[in-house]
Design a protein around this motif. Structure first.
Motif, short mmCIF file in Angstrom:
data_model
loop_
_atom_site.label_atom_id
_atom_site.label_comp_id
_atom_site.label_asym_id
_atom_site.label_seq_id
_atom_site.Cartn_x
_atom_site.Cartn_y
_atom_site.Cartn_z
N GLN A 33 0.80 -1.21 0.00
CA GLN A 33 0.00 0.00 0.00
C GLN A 33 0.84 1.27 0.00
O GLN A 33 0.45 2.27 -0.60
CB GLN A 33 -0.93 0.01 1.22
N GLN A 81 3.31 -3.45 -10.39
CA GLN A 81 1.94 -3.30 -10.88
C GLN A 81 0.97 -4.21 -10.12
O GLN A 81 1.37 -5.20 -9.51
CB GLN A 81 1.87 -3.61 -12.37
N GLN A 82 -0.30 -3.83 -10.14
CA GLN A 82 -1.38 -4.62 -9.55
C GLN A 82 -1.20 -4.83 -8.05
O GLN A 82 -1.42 -5.92 -7.54
CB GLN A 82 -1.51 -5.96 -10.26
N ASN A 83 -0.78 -3.77 -7.36
CA ASN A 83 -0.78 -3.75 -5.91
C ASN A 83 -1.89 -2.82 -5.43
O ASN A 83 -2.86 -2.58 -6.16
CB ASN A 83 0.59 -3.32 -5.38
N GLU A 84 -1.72 -2.27 -4.24
CA GLU A 84 -2.70 -1.33 -3.69
C GLU A 84 -2.00 -0.03 -3.31
O GLU A 84 -2.39 0.67 -2.36
CB GLU A 84 -3.38 -1.95 -2.46
N ILE A 85 -0.97 0.34 -4.05
CA ILE A 85 -0.12 1.47 -3.71
C ILE A 85 -0.89 2.79 -3.87
O ILE A 85 -1.38 3.10 -4.96
CB ILE A 85 1.15 1.49 -4.57
N SER A 86 -0.98 3.54 -2.79
CA SER A 86 -1.64 4.84 -2.82
C SER A 86 -0.69 5.98 -2.46
O SER A 86 -1.03 7.15 -2.67
CB SER A 86 -2.84 4.86 -1.86
N ASN A 99 -2.65 0.54 -9.86
CA ASN A 99 -2.56 0.79 -8.43
C ASN A 99 -3.58 1.86 -8.04
O ASN A 99 -4.57 2.06 -8.74
CB ASN A 99 -1.13 1.19 -8.04
N ARG A 100 -3.34 2.58 -6.94
CA ARG A 100 -4.31 3.55 -6.44
C ARG A 100 -3.68 4.94 -6.28
O ARG A 100 -4.07 5.72 -5.41
CB ARG A 100 -4.88 3.08 -5.10
N ASN A 112 -4.36 4.30 -12.85
CA ASN A 112 -4.34 4.85 -11.51
C ASN A 112 -5.31 6.03 -11.49
O ASN A 112 -5.47 6.73 -12.50
CB ASN A 112 -2.93 5.34 -11.13
#
Length: 439
Positions: free
Chosen positions: A87, A106-111, A132-133, A156
Protein backbone atom coordinates in the motif's frame (compact mmCIF):
# COMPACT_ATOMS: atom_id res chain seq x y z
CA UNK A 1 36.29 -32.80 58.37
CA UNK A 2 32.93 -34.13 57.30
CA UNK A 3 31.52 -30.61 57.53
CA UNK A 4 34.27 -29.30 55.22
CA UNK A 5 33.59 -32.05 52.70
CA UNK A 6 29.85 -31.23 52.75
CA UNK A 7 30.53 -27.54 52.14
CA UNK A 8 32.85 -28.33 49.21
CA UNK A 9 30.24 -30.67 47.71
CA UNK A 10 27.54 -28.01 48.10
CA UNK A 11 29.72 -25.37 46.38
CA UNK A 12 30.45 -27.79 43.53
CA UNK A 13 26.73 -28.43 43.01
CA UNK A 14 25.98 -24.69 42.99
CA UNK A 15 28.69 -23.96 40.37
CA UNK A 16 27.59 -26.94 38.27
CA UNK A 17 23.94 -25.77 38.27
CA UNK A 18 25.01 -22.24 37.24
CA UNK A 19 27.10 -23.57 34.33
CA UNK A 20 24.22 -25.78 33.21
CA UNK A 21 21.85 -22.81 33.19
CA UNK A 22 24.36 -20.74 31.15
CA UNK A 23 24.82 -23.56 28.68
CA UNK A 24 21.09 -23.97 28.35
CA UNK A 25 20.69 -20.22 27.68
CA UNK A 26 23.42 -20.31 25.04
CA UNK A 27 21.79 -23.28 23.33
CA UNK A 28 18.41 -21.53 23.41
CA UNK A 29 19.87 -18.38 21.85
CA UNK A 30 21.67 -20.47 19.27
CA UNK A 31 18.46 -22.32 18.43
CA UNK A 32 16.53 -19.05 18.18
CA UNK A 33 19.19 -17.63 15.86
CA UNK A 34 19.10 -20.74 13.73
CA UNK A 35 15.31 -20.71 13.59
CA UNK A 36 15.34 -17.04 12.56
CA UNK A 37 17.90 -17.81 9.87
CA UNK A 38 15.79 -20.71 8.69
CA UNK A 39 12.72 -18.43 8.66
CA UNK A 40 14.53 -15.86 6.53
CA UNK A 41 15.80 -18.55 4.20
CA UNK A 42 12.40 -20.17 4.07
CA UNK A 43 10.74 -16.82 3.27
CA UNK A 44 13.32 -15.99 0.65
CA UNK A 45 12.77 -19.45 -0.81
CA UNK A 46 9.10 -18.54 -1.35
CA UNK A 47 10.32 -16.18 -4.07
CA UNK A 48 11.66 -17.78 -7.20
CA UNK A 49 15.21 -16.81 -8.11
CA UNK A 50 16.46 -17.55 -11.62
CA UNK A 51 18.79 -16.24 -14.33
CA UNK A 52 18.20 -15.50 -18.01
CA UNK A 53 20.84 -14.17 -20.39
CA UNK A 54 23.19 -13.66 -17.49
CA UNK A 55 20.75 -11.46 -15.55
CA UNK A 56 19.31 -12.42 -12.16
CA UNK A 57 15.56 -12.29 -11.53
CA UNK A 58 13.73 -12.51 -8.19
CA UNK A 59 10.07 -13.39 -8.74
CA UNK A 60 7.97 -12.51 -5.68
CA UNK A 61 4.65 -12.14 -7.48
CA UNK A 62 1.36 -13.15 -5.86
CA UNK A 63 2.84 -13.68 -2.37
CA UNK A 64 0.37 -11.49 -0.42
CA UNK A 65 3.32 -9.27 0.55
CA UNK A 66 2.70 -5.91 2.21
CA UNK A 67 6.30 -4.72 2.04
CA UNK A 68 9.76 -5.64 0.79
CA UNK A 69 11.25 -8.26 3.15
CA UNK A 70 14.74 -8.60 4.56
CA UNK A 71 16.94 -11.47 3.51
CA UNK A 72 16.40 -11.11 -0.24
CA UNK A 73 19.51 -11.26 -2.47
CA UNK A 74 20.75 -7.76 -3.21
CA UNK A 75 22.66 -8.45 -6.43
CA UNK A 76 19.54 -9.06 -8.55
CA UNK A 77 18.87 -7.25 -11.84
CA UNK A 78 15.07 -7.62 -11.96
CA UNK A 79 12.62 -7.61 -9.05
CA UNK A 80 9.03 -8.74 -9.71
CA UNK A 81 6.51 -7.73 -7.03
CA UNK A 82 3.30 -7.68 -9.08
CA UNK A 83 -0.06 -8.76 -7.63
CA UNK A 84 0.75 -8.28 -3.96
CA UNK A 85 -0.84 -6.09 -1.26
CA UNK A 86 1.70 -3.29 -0.93
CA UNK A 87 0.00 0.00 0.00
CA UNK A 88 2.86 2.42 0.77
CA UNK A 89 6.39 2.63 -0.65
CA UNK A 90 8.60 4.11 2.07
CA UNK A 91 11.93 5.92 1.81
CA UNK A 92 14.98 3.79 0.93
CA UNK A 93 12.92 0.62 0.48
CA UNK A 94 15.06 -0.43 -2.49
CA UNK A 95 18.34 1.32 -1.62
CA UNK A 96 20.19 -2.00 -1.18
CA UNK A 97 19.28 -3.26 -4.66
CA UNK A 98 21.75 -1.06 -6.53
CA UNK A 99 22.00 -3.38 -9.55
CA UNK A 100 18.28 -3.25 -10.31
CA UNK A 101 17.43 -2.63 -13.95
CA UNK A 102 13.69 -3.25 -13.71
CA UNK A 103 11.16 -3.07 -10.88
CA UNK A 104 7.63 -4.43 -11.37
CA UNK A 105 5.11 -3.13 -8.80
CA UNK A 106 1.94 -3.30 -10.88
CA UNK A 107 -1.38 -4.62 -9.55
CA UNK A 108 -0.78 -3.75 -5.91
CA UNK A 109 -2.70 -1.33 -3.69
CA UNK A 110 -0.12 1.47 -3.71
CA UNK A 111 -1.64 4.84 -2.82
CA UNK A 112 1.44 6.69 -1.54
CA UNK A 113 5.09 6.86 -2.59
CA UNK A 114 7.57 8.68 -0.37
CA UNK A 115 10.10 10.97 -2.01
CA UNK A 116 13.29 8.92 -1.43
CA UNK A 117 11.88 5.45 -2.03
CA UNK A 118 13.97 4.90 -5.19
CA UNK A 119 17.25 6.32 -3.86
CA UNK A 120 20.25 4.36 -5.10
CA UNK A 121 18.53 2.94 -8.21
CA UNK A 122 20.83 4.72 -10.66
CA UNK A 123 20.76 1.75 -13.09
CA UNK A 124 16.97 1.30 -13.21
CA UNK A 125 15.54 1.53 -16.73
CA UNK A 126 12.01 0.13 -16.22
CA UNK A 127 9.47 0.98 -13.51
CA UNK A 128 5.97 -0.52 -13.63
CA UNK A 129 3.38 1.12 -11.36
CA UNK A 130 0.20 0.59 -13.37
CA UNK A 131 -3.03 -0.79 -11.85
CA UNK A 132 -2.56 0.79 -8.43
CA UNK A 133 -4.31 3.55 -6.44
CA UNK A 134 -2.00 6.52 -7.01
CA UNK A 135 -3.58 9.96 -7.20
CA UNK A 136 -0.49 12.13 -7.16
CA UNK A 137 3.25 11.76 -7.77
CA UNK A 138 6.03 14.30 -7.85
CA UNK A 139 8.89 14.52 -10.32
CA UNK A 140 11.25 14.43 -7.32
CA UNK A 141 10.45 10.73 -6.83
CA UNK A 142 11.90 9.93 -10.27
CA UNK A 143 15.08 12.01 -10.06
CA UNK A 144 17.23 9.22 -8.47
CA UNK A 145 16.69 7.14 -11.65
CA UNK A 146 18.57 8.96 -14.46
CA UNK A 147 18.52 5.87 -16.72
CA UNK A 148 14.72 5.45 -16.59
CA UNK A 149 13.36 4.71 -20.08
CA UNK A 150 10.04 2.97 -19.43
CA UNK A 151 7.53 4.23 -16.87
CA UNK A 152 4.06 2.66 -16.79
CA UNK A 153 1.60 4.52 -14.53
CA UNK A 154 -1.75 3.97 -16.29
CA UNK A 155 -4.91 2.72 -14.59
CA UNK A 156 -4.34 4.85 -11.51
CA UNK A 157 -6.95 7.40 -10.33
CA UNK A 158 -4.78 10.45 -11.08
CA UNK A 159 -6.02 13.74 -9.71
CA UNK A 160 -4.95 16.30 -12.31
CA UNK A 161 -4.37 19.43 -10.25
CA UNK A 162 -1.43 21.56 -9.15
CA UNK A 163 0.19 18.68 -7.20
CA UNK A 164 0.63 16.74 -10.44
CA UNK A 165 2.15 19.67 -12.35
CA UNK A 166 5.82 18.59 -12.05
CA UNK A 167 5.10 14.99 -13.11
CA UNK A 168 3.09 16.10 -16.15
CA UNK A 169 5.85 18.46 -17.28
CA UNK A 170 8.47 15.74 -16.70
CA UNK A 171 6.80 13.07 -18.84
CA UNK A 172 6.06 15.60 -21.58
CA UNK A 173 9.75 16.29 -22.20
CA UNK A 174 10.41 14.97 -25.76
CA UNK A 175 13.28 12.72 -24.63
CA UNK A 176 10.89 10.98 -22.18
CA UNK A 177 8.72 9.54 -24.93
CA UNK A 178 8.17 6.20 -23.12
CA UNK A 179 7.28 7.62 -19.73
CA UNK A 180 3.63 7.63 -18.68
CA UNK A 181 2.23 7.26 -22.19
CA UNK A 182 -1.20 5.85 -21.30
CA UNK A 183 -1.99 7.47 -17.94
CA UNK A 184 -5.29 9.41 -17.78
CA UNK A 185 -6.92 11.83 -15.38
CA UNK A 186 -9.68 10.50 -13.13
CA UNK A 187 -10.55 13.88 -11.63
CA UNK A 188 -11.51 16.70 -11.61
CA UNK A 189 -14.41 16.30 -13.99
CA UNK A 190 -13.04 18.91 -16.38
CA UNK A 191 -10.02 16.70 -17.12
CA UNK A 192 -11.63 13.27 -16.81
CA UNK A 193 -10.28 10.75 -19.36
CA UNK A 194 -7.60 13.04 -20.77
CA UNK A 195 -4.07 11.69 -21.14
CA UNK A 196 -1.38 13.19 -18.97
CA UNK A 197 0.90 13.31 -21.99
CA UNK A 198 -1.47 15.67 -23.79
CA UNK A 199 -2.57 17.93 -20.94
CA UNK A 200 -1.82 21.63 -20.97
CA UNK A 201 0.29 21.78 -17.82
CA UNK A 202 -0.37 25.52 -17.45
CA UNK A 203 -4.03 24.75 -16.73
CA UNK A 204 -3.37 22.35 -13.84
CA UNK A 205 -2.84 25.14 -11.30
CA UNK A 206 -5.65 27.32 -12.65
CA UNK A 207 -8.32 27.66 -9.94
CA UNK A 208 -11.30 27.46 -12.30
CA UNK A 209 -10.37 23.90 -13.30
CA UNK A 210 -10.34 22.60 -9.75
CA UNK A 211 -13.48 20.96 -8.41
CA UNK A 212 -15.47 21.80 -11.53
CA UNK A 213 -18.96 20.37 -11.50
CA UNK A 214 -21.13 19.81 -14.55
CA UNK A 215 -24.38 21.77 -14.13
CA UNK A 216 -27.50 19.64 -14.02
CA UNK A 217 -30.92 20.71 -15.24
CA UNK A 218 -33.60 20.85 -12.59
CA UNK A 219 -35.36 17.57 -11.81
CA UNK A 220 -33.05 15.71 -14.17
CA UNK A 221 -30.07 13.51 -13.36
CA UNK A 222 -27.37 13.29 -15.97
CA UNK A 223 -25.98 9.79 -16.63
CA UNK A 224 -22.48 9.03 -15.40
CA UNK A 225 -19.80 9.25 -18.09
CA UNK A 226 -19.21 5.98 -19.91
CA UNK A 227 -15.71 4.67 -19.34
CA UNK A 228 -13.96 3.60 -22.53
CA UNK A 229 -11.90 0.49 -21.91
CA UNK A 230 -8.62 0.11 -23.73
CA UNK A 231 -5.79 -2.39 -23.67
CA UNK A 232 -3.85 -0.65 -20.91
CA UNK A 233 -6.91 -0.69 -18.65
CA UNK A 234 -8.03 -4.25 -19.33
CA UNK A 235 -4.72 -6.04 -19.75
CA UNK A 236 -1.46 -6.40 -17.84
CA UNK A 237 1.80 -5.21 -19.37
CA UNK A 238 5.23 -6.66 -18.61
CA UNK A 239 8.60 -5.47 -19.86
CA UNK A 240 10.90 -8.43 -19.15
CA UNK A 241 12.21 -10.56 -20.70
CA UNK A 242 10.50 -8.73 -23.62
CA UNK A 243 7.58 -6.25 -23.63
CA UNK A 244 4.42 -8.35 -23.59
CA UNK A 245 0.75 -7.85 -22.80
CA UNK A 246 -1.51 -10.39 -21.12
CA UNK A 247 -5.19 -10.02 -22.12
CA UNK A 248 -6.24 -13.60 -21.38
CA UNK A 249 -9.77 -14.32 -20.21
CA UNK A 250 -10.98 -10.70 -20.12
CA UNK A 251 -14.31 -11.36 -21.88
CA UNK A 252 -13.16 -9.24 -24.81
CA UNK A 253 -15.42 -9.09 -27.85
CA UNK A 254 -13.01 -7.08 -30.01
CA UNK A 255 -9.29 -6.41 -30.10
CA UNK A 256 -8.76 -3.65 -27.48
CA UNK A 257 -7.60 -0.22 -28.52
CA UNK A 258 -4.36 1.56 -27.59
CA UNK A 259 -2.06 -1.46 -27.53
CA UNK A 260 1.39 -0.07 -26.57
CA UNK A 261 3.57 0.38 -29.63
CA UNK A 262 6.55 -1.49 -28.20
CA UNK A 263 4.67 -4.72 -27.36
CA UNK A 264 6.33 -7.82 -28.84
CA UNK A 265 4.05 -10.57 -27.46
CA UNK A 266 0.26 -10.22 -27.25
CA UNK A 267 -1.96 -12.86 -25.62
CA UNK A 268 -5.67 -12.47 -26.48
CA UNK A 269 -6.60 -16.09 -25.79
CA UNK A 270 -9.80 -17.30 -24.07
CA UNK A 271 -12.01 -14.36 -25.01
CA UNK A 272 -15.14 -13.90 -27.16
CA UNK A 273 -13.73 -12.28 -30.29
CA UNK A 274 -15.82 -13.50 -33.24
CA UNK A 275 -14.50 -11.30 -36.05
CA UNK A 276 -11.07 -9.83 -36.72
CA UNK A 277 -11.62 -6.39 -38.22
CA UNK A 278 -9.16 -4.76 -40.63
CA UNK A 279 -5.94 -3.13 -39.41
CA UNK A 280 -6.45 -3.78 -35.69
CA UNK A 281 -2.73 -4.51 -35.22
CA UNK A 282 -1.30 -1.99 -37.66
CA UNK A 283 0.38 0.12 -34.96
CA UNK A 284 2.08 -2.84 -33.23
CA UNK A 285 4.81 -3.23 -35.82
CA UNK A 286 7.27 -5.03 -33.49
CA UNK A 287 4.81 -7.80 -32.59
CA UNK A 288 6.42 -11.24 -32.85
CA UNK A 289 3.83 -13.47 -31.16
CA UNK A 290 0.03 -13.19 -31.40
CA UNK A 291 -2.16 -15.67 -29.52
CA UNK A 292 -5.85 -15.69 -30.50
CA UNK A 293 -6.61 -19.25 -29.42
CA UNK A 294 -9.77 -20.18 -27.54
CA UNK A 295 -11.93 -17.38 -28.91
CA UNK A 296 -15.05 -17.73 -31.08
CA UNK A 297 -13.38 -16.58 -34.27
CA UNK A 298 -15.59 -17.20 -37.30
CA UNK A 299 -14.12 -14.76 -39.79
CA UNK A 300 -10.91 -12.86 -40.47
CA UNK A 301 -10.88 -9.77 -42.66
CA UNK A 302 -8.35 -9.79 -45.48
CA UNK A 303 -6.58 -6.80 -43.93
CA UNK A 304 -6.73 -8.07 -40.31
CA UNK A 305 -2.98 -8.73 -40.08
CA UNK A 306 -1.84 -5.68 -42.05
CA UNK A 307 1.39 -4.28 -40.65
CA UNK A 308 2.55 -7.43 -38.85
CA UNK A 309 5.68 -7.78 -40.96
CA UNK A 310 7.76 -9.11 -38.05
CA UNK A 311 5.29 -11.66 -36.70
CA UNK A 312 6.95 -15.04 -36.03
CA UNK A 313 4.15 -16.99 -34.34
CA UNK A 314 0.38 -16.92 -34.83
CA UNK A 315 -1.96 -19.12 -32.77
CA UNK A 316 -5.51 -19.46 -34.16
CA UNK A 317 -6.30 -22.82 -32.58
CA UNK A 318 -9.60 -23.77 -30.94
CA UNK A 319 -11.80 -21.32 -32.80
CA UNK A 320 -14.67 -21.62 -35.31
CA UNK A 321 -12.73 -20.98 -38.52
CA UNK A 322 -13.82 -22.89 -41.66
CA UNK A 323 -11.50 -21.31 -44.25
CA UNK A 324 -9.24 -18.34 -44.92
CA UNK A 325 -10.19 -15.50 -47.28
CA UNK A 326 -7.75 -14.96 -50.12
CA UNK A 327 -4.86 -12.69 -49.17
CA UNK A 328 -5.24 -12.73 -45.38
CA UNK A 329 -1.69 -14.01 -44.79
CA UNK A 330 0.14 -11.91 -47.36
CA UNK A 331 1.74 -9.50 -44.85
CA UNK A 332 3.23 -12.26 -42.69
CA UNK A 333 6.60 -12.44 -44.42
CA UNK A 334 8.54 -13.83 -41.46
CA UNK A 335 5.98 -16.20 -39.96
CA UNK A 336 7.59 -19.37 -38.61
CA UNK A 337 4.78 -21.11 -36.72
CA UNK A 338 1.04 -21.27 -37.43
CA UNK A 339 -1.27 -23.16 -35.03
CA UNK A 340 -4.63 -24.07 -36.58
CA UNK A 341 -5.95 -27.08 -34.63
CA UNK A 342 -9.42 -27.27 -33.15
CA UNK A 343 -11.16 -25.48 -36.04
CA UNK A 344 -13.98 -27.01 -38.18
CA UNK A 345 -12.18 -26.70 -41.52
CA UNK A 346 -14.44 -27.28 -44.54
CA UNK A 347 -12.61 -29.02 -47.37
CA UNK A 348 -13.91 -27.32 -50.48
CA UNK A 349 -12.48 -24.87 -52.98
CA UNK A 350 -12.34 -22.06 -50.36
CA UNK A 351 -9.63 -23.87 -48.39
CA UNK A 352 -7.23 -23.91 -51.35
CA UNK A 353 -5.76 -20.46 -50.64
CA UNK A 354 -4.40 -21.59 -47.29
CA UNK A 355 -2.66 -24.63 -48.81
CA UNK A 356 -1.39 -22.53 -51.72
CA UNK A 357 0.14 -20.03 -49.26
CA UNK A 358 1.74 -22.76 -47.14
CA UNK A 359 3.15 -24.41 -50.26
CA UNK A 360 4.97 -21.19 -51.10
CA UNK A 361 6.14 -20.63 -47.51
CA UNK A 362 7.75 -23.94 -46.70
CA UNK A 363 9.57 -22.53 -43.67
CA UNK A 364 6.27 -22.15 -41.79
CA UNK A 365 5.64 -25.00 -39.35
CA UNK A 366 1.88 -25.54 -39.10
CA UNK A 367 -0.39 -27.88 -37.16
CA UNK A 368 -4.07 -28.78 -36.99
CA UNK A 369 -5.20 -28.69 -40.64
CA UNK A 370 -7.78 -31.51 -40.61
CA UNK A 371 -11.02 -31.64 -42.61
CA UNK A 372 -14.22 -31.47 -40.58
CA UNK A 373 -16.65 -31.38 -43.53
CA UNK A 374 -17.89 -32.76 -45.88
CA UNK A 375 -18.44 -36.21 -44.46
CA UNK A 376 -16.49 -38.06 -47.16
CA UNK A 377 -13.31 -36.13 -46.25
CA UNK A 378 -13.82 -35.96 -42.48
CA UNK A 379 -10.55 -36.66 -40.66
CA UNK A 380 -8.42 -36.17 -43.78
CA UNK A 381 -5.54 -33.73 -43.70
CA UNK A 382 -6.39 -30.69 -45.80
CA UNK A 383 -3.24 -31.19 -47.88
CA UNK A 384 -4.36 -34.71 -48.88
CA UNK A 385 -7.80 -33.40 -49.84
CA UNK A 386 -6.27 -30.72 -52.09
CA UNK A 387 -4.09 -33.35 -53.77
CA UNK A 388 -7.16 -35.40 -54.69
CA UNK A 389 -8.94 -32.28 -55.91
CA UNK A 390 -6.06 -31.43 -58.23
CA UNK A 391 -5.71 -35.01 -59.46
CA UNK A 392 -6.41 -36.12 -63.04
CA UNK A 393 -10.00 -35.47 -64.12
CA UNK A 394 -12.15 -38.52 -65.12
CA UNK A 395 -11.94 -39.60 -68.77
CA UNK A 396 -14.77 -38.35 -70.89
CA UNK A 397 -16.84 -41.35 -71.95
CA UNK A 398 -17.52 -40.01 -75.42
CA UNK A 399 -15.25 -41.39 -78.12
CA UNK A 400 -13.01 -39.23 -80.14
CA UNK A 401 -12.53 -36.65 -77.35
CA UNK A 402 -9.20 -35.47 -75.97
CA UNK A 403 -8.68 -33.35 -72.91
CA UNK A 404 -6.17 -30.55 -72.84
CA UNK A 405 -4.61 -29.04 -69.68
CA UNK A 406 -6.96 -26.06 -69.79
CA UNK A 407 -9.96 -28.30 -69.25
CA UNK A 408 -11.26 -27.86 -72.80
CA UNK A 409 -12.26 -30.96 -74.78
CA UNK A 410 -11.77 -30.82 -78.53
CA UNK A 411 -13.72 -33.06 -80.92
CA UNK A 412 -12.79 -33.30 -84.65
CA UNK A 413 -15.03 -34.66 -87.32
CA UNK A 414 -12.80 -35.91 -90.17
CA UNK A 415 -9.62 -34.45 -91.49
CA UNK A 416 -10.96 -33.31 -94.84
CA UNK A 417 -14.61 -32.44 -94.20
CA UNK A 418 -15.82 -30.50 -97.18
CA UNK A 419 -18.21 -27.63 -96.94
CA UNK A 420 -21.29 -27.63 -99.12
CA UNK A 421 -21.02 -25.49 -102.17
CA UNK A 422 -23.18 -22.64 -100.97
CA UNK A 423 -21.40 -19.61 -102.43
CA UNK A 424 -19.96 -18.51 -105.73
CA UNK A 425 -17.21 -20.56 -107.26
CA UNK A 426 -14.31 -18.37 -106.06
CA UNK A 427 -15.40 -19.01 -102.48
CA UNK A 428 -16.00 -22.70 -102.77
CA UNK A 429 -13.50 -25.20 -101.47
CA UNK A 430 -12.74 -27.71 -98.77
CA UNK A 431 -13.00 -26.45 -95.14
CA UNK A 432 -12.03 -27.99 -91.82
CA UNK A 433 -14.41 -27.88 -88.91
CA UNK A 434 -13.48 -28.12 -85.21
CA UNK A 435 -16.22 -28.33 -82.63
CA UNK A 436 -15.11 -27.35 -79.11
CA UNK A 437 -17.16 -28.40 -76.11
CA UNK A 438 -16.43 -26.97 -72.66
CA UNK A 439 -16.47 -29.66 -70.01
Amino acid sequence: MRLLRGLLLLLFLVFWAADARKGEGRSRRLMRGRSRARAVKRFAADCKEYSTNGEKHLDCQERQLKSVQSGWPEDIDHLLLARNRIQVLRDNTFSNFRNLRSLDLQQNEISRIEENVFSGLSKLTTLLLQHNRLQMLSEDVLIPMPQLKYLRIHDNPWRCDCQLDSLVRYIQVPSNRNLGNYAKCAEPTAFWGRKLKKLDADQLCTPQHENVEIPKPEHENLPAPIKEFDATTLCHTYMHPVPHMDCRNRDLKTVPADIPLDIMRLDLSINNIKQLRPKKFITVKDLKLLNLSGNSLEGIDTAAFTGLLNLNELDLSNNSLQNFPYGVLEDLYFLKRLSLGGNPWICDYNIHYLIYWLKHHRGVYHTGLVCSKPKEFQGWSVEDYVKTYNGECPKDSQSGQTADPAGITAQKFGDETEEEELGPIPYRGPKKYEIIRLT
